[in-house]
Design an enzyme around this catalytic site. Sequence first.
Site, PDB file in Angstrom:
ATOM      1  CD  GLU A 152      -3.185  -0.522   0.178  1.00 32.58           C
ATOM      2  OE1 GLU A 152      -3.402   0.683  -0.010  1.00 32.58           O
ATOM      3  OE2 GLU A 152      -3.804  -1.428  -0.417  1.00 32.58           O
ATOM      4  CB  CYS A 184      -3.103 -11.583   0.927  1.00 31.29           C
ATOM      5  SG  CYS A 184      -3.221  -9.781   0.948  1.00 31.29           S
ATOM      6  CG  HIS A 186      -2.628  -5.950  -0.827  1.00 29.84           C
ATOM      7  ND1 HIS A 186      -3.927  -6.140  -0.401  1.00 29.84           N
ATOM      8  CD2 HIS A 186      -2.424  -4.607  -0.811  1.00 29.84           C
ATOM      9  CE1 HIS A 186      -4.471  -4.956  -0.143  1.00 29.84           C
ATOM     10  NE2 HIS A 186      -3.582  -4.015  -0.380  1.00 29.84           N
TER      11      HIS A 186
HETATM   12  N1  DGL Z   1      -6.037  -7.911   0.006  1.00 26.70           N
HETATM   13  C1  DGL Z   1      -6.421  -8.261   1.362  1.00 26.70           C
HETATM   14  C2  DGL Z   1      -6.457  -9.768   1.463  1.00 26.70           C
HETATM   15  O1  DGL Z   1      -6.576 -10.397   0.428  1.00 26.70           O
HETATM   16  C3  DGL Z   1      -5.531  -7.546   2.314  1.00 26.70           C
HETATM   17  C4  DGL Z   1      -6.038  -7.579   3.717  1.00 26.70           C
HETATM   18  C5  DGL Z   1      -5.493  -6.490   4.577  1.00 26.70           C
HETATM   19  O2  DGL Z   1      -5.862  -5.350   4.340  1.00 26.70           O
HETATM   20  O3  DGL Z   1      -4.768  -6.818   5.527  1.00 26.70           O
HETATM   21  O4  DGL Z   1      -6.388 -10.365   2.502  1.00 26.70           O
END
Ligand code: DGL
Length: 268
Positions: A152, A184, A186
């Site tokens: 992020e 996740c 990200h």
């Molecule tokens: N993209 C989110 C996931 O798949 C991130 C979660 C987070 O904000 O910690 O878990």
Amino acid sequence: MDNRPIGVFDSGLGGLSCVKEIMRIMPNENVVYFGDTGRVPYGSRSQETLMKYVRQDIRFLKTFDIKMIIIACGTASSAVLPWIGDEVNTKIAGVVEPAAKAAAAQSRTKKIGVLGTAATVRYGKYVDEIKNICPEAEVFQKACPMFVPLVENGYANSEVTKTIAREYLEELKDKDIDTLILGCTHYPLLKNEIREIMGEDVLLIDSGMTAADYALKVLKENDIQSDEADGTYKYFVSDSPGDFARLGGIFLEKPILENVEKVDIEKY
Ligand code: DGL
């Protein structure tokens, strides 16, 4: 045929890994994206808080008369979706089941790794899904809580991220896995770093991508695909749009030219 948009949400940028695949495999679909950047990260929150956040995210997306929701977040898919799926009243998909199915099908050795947030690992839904399909599979999870803040904040391809990735992945390297779920959404932005550490032979499953593949299947089965020539994209965030378009462009591998709007998610 149904030209209403698909609603996609995540805690921030991560769900764009799903949008990227939507753009590739169903470029005629309209998408409304919400990134809850004012409340990221989700992975360290309690289930009670996540329930509240996810219900608000869904209520906001439903103001666009969407035909389907994709929870493009491993955390929300693990800690919330199994408990609220029935109350949503719209077609809904999470990232866990499609990624687990892809991993179980593609792993030859049935030794599978899962990377996720602390909440995702705590709820163990990837493990449950893989074991449902393939009871003999050995599944090794690892929580990587620093990855989301690094992504992020634009540190995806930095030395500090490589160092942290080495630390997190160390114990998985001894497990002889041949498939690793990026649980996740990200984490696909860290694919290169993860591949460098785990080696070229380990298959990486992008959970955002497999969720989009699953969504396409649902649209086809229900005959609700869009017949528009080109899809449109609307992006919303819950904090100042700031760097979202720039960093989001890295996720999508093409610039976000649309206006990114701020929404007061607490009103929903
Ligand atoms: N993209 C989110 C996931 O798949 C991130 C979660 C987070 O904000 O910690 O878990």
